[in-house]
Design a protein around this motif. Structure first.
Motif, short mmCIF file in Angstrom:
data_model
loop_
_atom_site.label_atom_id
_atom_site.label_comp_id
_atom_site.label_asym_id
_atom_site.label_seq_id
_atom_site.Cartn_x
_atom_site.Cartn_y
_atom_site.Cartn_z
N GLU A 121 -10.72 -21.30 -30.06
CA GLU A 121 -9.46 -21.08 -30.78
C GLU A 121 -9.78 -20.31 -32.07
OE1 GLU A 121 -6.78 -21.91 -29.33
OE2 GLU A 121 -7.15 -23.68 -28.08
N ARG A 122 -8.77 -19.66 -32.62
CA ARG A 122 -8.93 -18.87 -33.85
C ARG A 122 -8.04 -19.41 -34.96
NH1 ARG A 122 -10.08 -12.83 -33.42
NH2 ARG A 122 -8.54 -12.82 -35.11
N ASP A 124 -6.18 -17.82 -36.89
CA ASP A 124 -4.88 -17.15 -36.91
C ASP A 124 -4.03 -17.43 -35.67
OD1 ASP A 124 -6.17 -15.65 -34.97
OD2 ASP A 124 -6.23 -13.79 -36.13
N GLY A 125 -4.53 -18.28 -34.78
CA GLY A 125 -3.75 -18.66 -33.60
C GLY A 125 -3.89 -17.73 -32.41
N LYS A 126 -4.79 -16.75 -32.49
CA LYS A 126 -4.92 -15.76 -31.43
C LYS A 126 -6.08 -16.06 -30.47
CE LYS A 126 -2.88 -12.07 -34.21
NZ LYS A 126 -3.08 -10.71 -34.81
N GLY A 127 -6.60 -17.29 -30.53
CA GLY A 127 -7.71 -17.65 -29.66
C GLY A 127 -7.23 -18.26 -28.35
N TYR A 128 -8.14 -18.90 -27.65
CA TYR A 128 -7.81 -19.52 -26.36
C TYR A 128 -8.54 -20.86 -26.24
CZ TYR A 128 -12.33 -17.39 -24.96
OH TYR A 128 -13.65 -17.01 -24.87
N GLY A 131 -4.11 -21.37 -28.05
CA GLY A 131 -3.53 -20.65 -29.17
C GLY A 131 -3.25 -21.52 -30.38
N LYS A 133 -3.76 -22.97 -34.16
CA LYS A 133 -4.06 -22.24 -35.39
C LYS A 133 -4.39 -23.20 -36.53
CE LYS A 133 -0.77 -20.20 -37.63
NZ LYS A 133 0.37 -19.35 -38.01
N ASN A 175 -14.00 -11.54 -40.89
CA ASN A 175 -13.04 -12.32 -40.11
C ASN A 175 -12.70 -13.68 -40.72
OD1 ASN A 175 -12.39 -10.90 -37.36
ND2 ASN A 175 -14.56 -10.49 -37.75
N THR A 178 -9.03 -15.04 -40.54
CA THR A 178 -8.36 -14.56 -39.32
C THR A 178 -8.94 -15.30 -38.11
OG1 THR A 178 -9.89 -12.68 -39.26
CG2 THR A 178 -7.72 -12.31 -40.23
N GLN A 179 -10.20 -15.01 -37.81
CA GLN A 179 -10.85 -15.72 -36.70
C GLN A 179 -11.39 -17.08 -37.15
OE1 GLN A 179 -13.77 -13.38 -34.65
NE2 GLN A 179 -14.43 -15.05 -33.31
#
Length: 204
Positions: A121-122, A124-128, A131, A133, A175, A178-179
């Motif tokens: 997961e990231r 910023d919510g853009k991970g898997y 999602g 955050k 990052n 963000t990440q």
């Protein structure tokens, strides 16, 4: 007698963990030592954060087992030298869920399974895979994510040579927020110097 049983059970559990990690590393030649290095870095950062001993042990074991789901990924994908297709990348991205499905079968590993599930997961919510955050992501997963990325970048892979440590450092800083959890990145502090000596001397 009860204490002896407890010690024996802990030893057996640790041996099982080592066997699981060894089975993965036998399958994927490019992850040799990866899990151990990530676990060592994770331990360092947990200690720096002054986390309770029990919590550190859970996060440390999860770091050792974070990639166990790659057992379910075909060898030709794990060791492919060319760019992955979308379908192949989707299969790679399924490894946290595969790992979770393996570990959740044990009641004793439920907390560890959750950390493994969310280590990609990231912030910023853009991970898997879900999602999540910011602080929706378990702390242990956020710690493992940073250490996993640093070791991955400073290790050779089938599709690229390893980054220099400076390049890896710059990427993590770039990052931050963000990440990666910005507080955790800032908390690394003087561990960077220790990790540079460790990783650049031991990575594949």
């Amino acid at each position: 007698m009860e204490r002896m049983k407890s010690v024996m059970n802990n030893n057996i559990s640790y041996d099982i963990m080592k066997c699981l990690v060894a089975s993965l590393e036998a399958k994927d030649i490019y992850t040799g030592g990866h899990s151990s290095r990530v676990a060592s870095m994770t331990f360092d950062l947990c200690k720096k954060l002054d986390l309770p001993t029990y919590q550190i042990s859970i996060i440390y074991i999860a770091a050792q087992l974070h990639d166990i789901g790659k057992i379910g990924i075909p060898d030709y994908i794990l060791n492919k030298k060319d760019s992955l297709t979308k379908d192949e990348w989707d299969k790679i991205k399924s490894h946290p869920e595969i790992g979770y499905s393996i570990l959740i079968r044990s009641n004793k590993l439920k907390k560890i399974a959750k950390l493994v599930l969310h280590h990609h997961e990231r912030w910023d919510g853009k991970g898997y895979p879900h999602g999540l955050k910011e602080k929706q992501i378990p702390l242990g997963s956020r710690i493992i994510a940073i250490c996993d990325t640093i070791d991955a970048m400073t290790s050779n892979r089938s599709y690229r040579n390893r980054f220099t440590f400076k390049e890896s450092y710059d990427e993590i800083i770039r990052n931050r927020g963000t990440q990666f959890d910005p507080f955790l990145v800032e908390s690394i502090g003087d561990l960077w110097a220790k990790w540079e000596k460790y990783l650049m001397g031991n990575s594949m």
